[in-house]
Design a protein around this motif. Sequence first.
Motif, PDB file in Angstrom:
ATOM      1  N   VAL A 215      32.908 -26.083 -14.168  1.00 12.78           N
ATOM      2  CA  VAL A 215      33.144 -24.768 -14.857  1.00 12.78           C
ATOM      3  C   VAL A 215      32.432 -25.453 -16.886  1.00 12.78           C
ATOM      4  O   VAL A 215      32.925 -26.785 -16.000  1.00 12.78           O
ATOM      5  CB  VAL A 215      34.476 -24.497 -15.009  1.00 12.78           C
ATOM      6  CG1 VAL A 215      35.186 -24.145 -13.925  1.00 12.78           C
ATOM      7  CG2 VAL A 215      35.295 -25.564 -15.555  1.00 12.78           C
ATOM      8  N   SER A 216      32.286 -24.999 -17.342  1.00 14.48           N
ATOM      9  CA  SER A 216      32.140 -24.648 -18.589  1.00 14.48           C
ATOM     10  C   SER A 216      33.457 -25.341 -19.680  1.00 14.48           C
ATOM     11  O   SER A 216      34.741 -24.221 -18.888  1.00 14.48           O
ATOM     12  CB  SER A 216      30.558 -24.901 -19.258  1.00 14.48           C
ATOM     13  OG  SER A 216      29.636 -25.074 -18.669  1.00 14.48           O
ATOM     14  N   GLY A 217      33.118 -24.947 -20.911  1.00 16.63           N
ATOM     15  CA  GLY A 217      34.180 -24.411 -21.399  1.00 16.63           C
ATOM     16  C   GLY A 217      34.184 -23.243 -22.822  1.00 16.63           C
ATOM     17  O   GLY A 217      33.827 -22.431 -22.176  1.00 16.63           O
ATOM     18  N   GLY A 218      34.077 -23.537 -23.923  1.00 13.61           N
ATOM     19  CA  GLY A 218      34.346 -22.116 -24.668  1.00 13.61           C
ATOM     20  C   GLY A 218      35.089 -21.071 -24.178  1.00 13.61           C
ATOM     21  O   GLY A 218      36.142 -21.379 -23.933  1.00 13.61           O
ATOM     22  N   SER A 219      34.588 -19.991 -24.458  1.00 12.79           N
ATOM     23  CA  SER A 219      35.410 -18.490 -23.145  1.00 12.79           C
ATOM     24  C   SER A 219      35.673 -18.771 -22.643  1.00 12.79           C
ATOM     25  O   SER A 219      35.899 -18.012 -21.768  1.00 12.79           O
ATOM     26  CB  SER A 219      34.676 -17.663 -24.439  1.00 12.79           C
ATOM     27  OG  SER A 219      33.080 -17.435 -23.544  1.00 12.79           O
ATOM     28  N   LEU A 220      34.587 -19.611 -21.649  1.00 19.46           N
ATOM     29  CA  LEU A 220      34.599 -18.768 -20.042  1.00 19.46           C
ATOM     30  C   LEU A 220      36.015 -19.670 -19.168  1.00 19.46           C
ATOM     31  O   LEU A 220      36.503 -18.646 -18.781  1.00 19.46           O
ATOM     32  CB  LEU A 220      33.614 -20.061 -19.182  1.00 19.46           C
ATOM     33  CG  LEU A 220      33.644 -19.949 -17.876  1.00 19.46           C
ATOM     34  CD1 LEU A 220      33.061 -19.115 -17.583  1.00 19.46           C
ATOM     35  CD2 LEU A 220      32.370 -21.404 -17.031  1.00 19.46           C
ATOM     36  N   PRO A 221      36.870 -20.573 -19.704  1.00 21.85           N
ATOM     37  CA  PRO A 221      38.568 -20.680 -19.353  1.00 21.85           C
ATOM     38  C   PRO A 221      39.442 -19.348 -19.579  1.00 21.85           C
ATOM     39  O   PRO A 221      39.606 -18.878 -18.158  1.00 21.85           O
ATOM     40  CB  PRO A 221      38.395 -22.391 -19.544  1.00 21.85           C
ATOM     41  CG  PRO A 221      37.440 -22.834 -20.269  1.00 21.85           C
ATOM     42  CD  PRO A 221      36.675 -21.714 -20.421  1.00 21.85           C
ATOM     43  N   THR A 222      38.909 -18.591 -19.984  1.00 18.26           N
ATOM     44  CA  THR A 222      39.740 -17.338 -21.217  1.00 18.26           C
ATOM     45  C   THR A 222      39.867 -16.590 -19.899  1.00 18.26           C
ATOM     46  O   THR A 222      40.651 -15.855 -19.378  1.00 18.26           O
ATOM     47  CB  THR A 222      40.383 -16.897 -22.192  1.00 18.26           C
ATOM     48  OG1 THR A 222      40.039 -19.027 -22.800  1.00 18.26           O
ATOM     49  CG2 THR A 222      40.688 -16.397 -22.480  1.00 18.26           C
ATOM     50  N   VAL A 223      38.016 -16.134 -19.964  1.00 17.72           N
ATOM     51  CA  VAL A 223      37.873 -15.196 -18.750  1.00 17.72           C
ATOM     52  C   VAL A 223      38.141 -15.641 -16.971  1.00 17.72           C
ATOM     53  O   VAL A 223      38.046 -14.811 -16.494  1.00 17.72           O
ATOM     54  CB  VAL A 223      35.882 -14.932 -19.341  1.00 17.72           C
ATOM     55  CG1 VAL A 223      35.693 -13.643 -17.822  1.00 17.72           C
ATOM     56  CG2 VAL A 223      35.630 -14.750 -20.532  1.00 17.72           C
ATOM     57  N   LEU A 224      38.580 -16.722 -17.022  1.00 20.95           N
ATOM     58  CA  LEU A 224      38.186 -17.120 -15.306  1.00 20.95           C
ATOM     59  C   LEU A 224      39.260 -17.111 -15.335  1.00 20.95           C
ATOM     60  O   LEU A 224      39.477 -16.457 -14.570  1.00 20.95           O
ATOM     61  CB  LEU A 224      38.194 -19.107 -15.724  1.00 20.95           C
ATOM     62  CG  LEU A 224      37.224 -19.653 -14.385  1.00 20.95           C
ATOM     63  CD1 LEU A 224      37.085 -18.595 -12.969  1.00 20.95           C
ATOM     64  CD2 LEU A 224      37.108 -21.368 -14.039  1.00 20.95           C
TER      65      LEU A 224
ATOM     66  N   GLY B 141      28.441 -21.392 -19.488  1.00 19.04           N
ATOM     67  CA  GLY B 141      28.339 -21.054 -21.108  1.00 19.04           C
ATOM     68  C   GLY B 141      26.820 -20.783 -21.397  1.00 19.04           C
ATOM     69  O   GLY B 141      25.943 -21.493 -21.120  1.00 19.04           O
ATOM     70  N   CYS B 142      26.131 -19.658 -22.078  1.00 19.44           N
ATOM     71  CA  CYS B 142      25.081 -20.260 -23.152  1.00 19.44           C
ATOM     72  C   CYS B 142      25.570 -19.997 -24.713  1.00 19.44           C
ATOM     73  O   CYS B 142      26.327 -19.504 -24.894  1.00 19.44           O
ATOM     74  CB  CYS B 142      24.504 -18.841 -22.666  1.00 19.44           C
ATOM     75  SG  CYS B 142      22.802 -18.431 -23.251  1.00 19.44           S
ATOM     76  N   GLY B 143      25.247 -20.969 -25.255  1.00 20.49           N
ATOM     77  CA  GLY B 143      25.371 -21.115 -26.688  1.00 20.49           C
ATOM     78  C   GLY B 143      24.534 -19.608 -27.555  1.00 20.49           C
ATOM     79  O   GLY B 143      23.627 -19.632 -27.116  1.00 20.49           O
ATOM     80  N   PRO B 144      25.067 -20.046 -28.873  1.00 17.92           N
ATOM     81  CA  PRO B 144      23.826 -19.521 -29.632  1.00 17.92           C
ATOM     82  C   PRO B 144      22.402 -19.711 -30.181  1.00 17.92           C
ATOM     83  O   PRO B 144      21.386 -18.608 -30.470  1.00 17.92           O
ATOM     84  CB  PRO B 144      24.175 -19.046 -30.620  1.00 17.92           C
ATOM     85  CG  PRO B 144      25.236 -19.663 -31.205  1.00 17.92           C
ATOM     86  CD  PRO B 144      25.766 -19.920 -29.667  1.00 17.92           C
ATOM     87  N   ASP B 145      22.197 -20.810 -29.464  1.00 21.12           N
ATOM     88  CA  ASP B 145      21.170 -21.548 -29.615  1.00 21.12           C
ATOM     89  C   ASP B 145      19.753 -21.743 -27.989  1.00 21.12           C
ATOM     90  O   ASP B 145      19.029 -22.057 -27.900  1.00 21.12           O
ATOM     91  CB  ASP B 145      20.778 -23.034 -30.147  1.00 21.12           C
ATOM     92  CG  ASP B 145      21.684 -23.800 -29.596  1.00 21.12           C
ATOM     93  OD1 ASP B 145      22.591 -23.140 -28.494  1.00 21.12           O
ATOM     94  OD2 ASP B 145      22.086 -25.486 -29.467  1.00 21.12           O
ATOM     95  N   GLY B 146      20.552 -21.335 -26.938  1.00 24.38           N
ATOM     96  CA  GLY B 146      20.538 -20.892 -25.757  1.00 24.38           C
ATOM     97  C   GLY B 146      20.363 -22.339 -25.194  1.00 24.38           C
ATOM     98  O   GLY B 146      20.843 -22.526 -23.791  1.00 24.38           O
ATOM     99  N   HIS B 147      22.024 -22.906 -25.920  1.00 22.67           N
ATOM    100  CA  HIS B 147      22.113 -24.497 -24.595  1.00 22.67           C
ATOM    101  C   HIS B 147      23.116 -23.892 -23.733  1.00 22.67           C
ATOM    102  O   HIS B 147      23.758 -22.193 -23.800  1.00 22.67           O
ATOM    103  CB  HIS B 147      22.451 -25.667 -25.564  1.00 22.67           C
ATOM    104  CG  HIS B 147      23.741 -25.270 -26.124  1.00 22.67           C
ATOM    105  ND1 HIS B 147      24.276 -25.081 -27.151  1.00 22.67           N
ATOM    106  CD2 HIS B 147      25.178 -25.867 -25.254  1.00 22.67           C
ATOM    107  CE1 HIS B 147      25.678 -24.674 -26.878  1.00 22.67           C
ATOM    108  NE2 HIS B 147      25.986 -25.427 -25.769  1.00 22.67           N
ATOM    109  N   THR B 148      23.370 -24.416 -22.851  1.00 21.09           N
ATOM    110  CA  THR B 148      23.559 -24.703 -21.463  1.00 21.09           C
ATOM    111  C   THR B 148      24.269 -25.519 -20.670  1.00 21.09           C
ATOM    112  O   THR B 148      23.841 -26.378 -21.553  1.00 21.09           O
ATOM    113  CB  THR B 148      23.887 -23.796 -20.755  1.00 21.09           C
ATOM    114  OG1 THR B 148      24.803 -23.379 -19.680  1.00 21.09           O
ATOM    115  CG2 THR B 148      22.847 -24.385 -19.905  1.00 21.09           C
ATOM    116  N   CYS B 149      25.928 -26.480 -20.574  1.00 21.43           N
ATOM    117  CA  CYS B 149      26.553 -27.699 -20.412  1.00 21.43           C
ATOM    118  C   CYS B 149      26.428 -28.519 -22.037  1.00 21.43           C
ATOM    119  O   CYS B 149      26.578 -27.316 -23.282  1.00 21.43           O
ATOM    120  CB  CYS B 149      25.270 -27.723 -19.508  1.00 21.43           C
ATOM    121  SG  CYS B 149      25.657 -27.152 -17.751  1.00 21.43           S
ATOM    122  N   SER B 150      25.507 -29.504 -21.948  1.00 19.79           N
ATOM    123  CA  SER B 150      25.730 -30.118 -22.966  1.00 19.79           C
ATOM    124  C   SER B 150      24.352 -30.309 -23.086  1.00 19.79           C
ATOM    125  O   SER B 150      23.530 -31.516 -23.387  1.00 19.79           O
ATOM    126  CB  SER B 150      25.964 -31.383 -23.309  1.00 19.79           C
ATOM    127  OG  SER B 150      27.829 -30.255 -24.309  1.00 19.79           O
TER     128      SER B 150
END
Length: 266
Positions: free
Chosen positions: A43-52, A157-166
């Motif tokens: 799993v990633s961080g950001g808003s994902l744990p809340t949705v999960l 997740g997907c960042g506003p620059d298109g990154h995912t993971c790190s």
Amino acid sequence: MASTQPNLLSFPNTNTLAEQLRPYVLASQNAALSRHDSFRIAVSGGSLPTVLARALLADGNGTPKIPPQFSKWHIFFADERAVPLDHDDSNYRLLQEELLSKIPAELGAPTVYPIDAEAVKKDDTQELADHYQEDLMRVFAAKNSVKLPIFDLILLGCGPDGHTCSLFPGHDLLREKDAWVAAENNSPKPPPKRITLTLPVVTSAVHIAFVATGAGKKDIMKAIFDSEEGRSLPSALVNQGGGDKVSWFTDHAAIDGVAFPRRGSL
């Protein structure tokens, strides 16, 4: 490289998205339990744990439906910041607060693999990545016996620059082919020091899901799905490598103006 297209799913709001994410995760769980009696998930961080947490712990009445078999879960982190586990930037802390601490005892406790707290103190990001790769080797197999660990599900997740993971646009780590876990010492988003699963590990998973919500994502989503220029973005590389193993769970606001075909269910 996969020849099939990812699945772009769109829902009116985050609540509806979470309701649809639940059966997707549980179907992945059940298939994994049939294969090897455990569910290996990153799993990633950001808003994902809340949705999960919203997806897994309760329905609209606050009562669990057919429950996840958490005692069979092995939870890894798709990326993590090189900070203590109780730090505000820690993805482990975020998952602990949003999901792990809220799992009812009767649903069982997952096995969770945080980063090595002692290695964090040494301020050596490569050593931290090496330690985490060793954790994967203990669960999946030694690196000299399997080419890649095959996760049952990776949630991104997907960042506003298109990154995912790190994995960030233009960074050398996008070309990493051998390591399972890599060190990032110059993240454009703080904190700068992180570890991350590499692109081959992500795209080798049995199932891969992104969660992307909010109007702030619509420009990058158009770039990822509709533009030739966006094909080199990390999230787009996951689409290309994973094909129809990849499912995007979005709300309508996040894909406003996106031409790529979307649907309301798998």
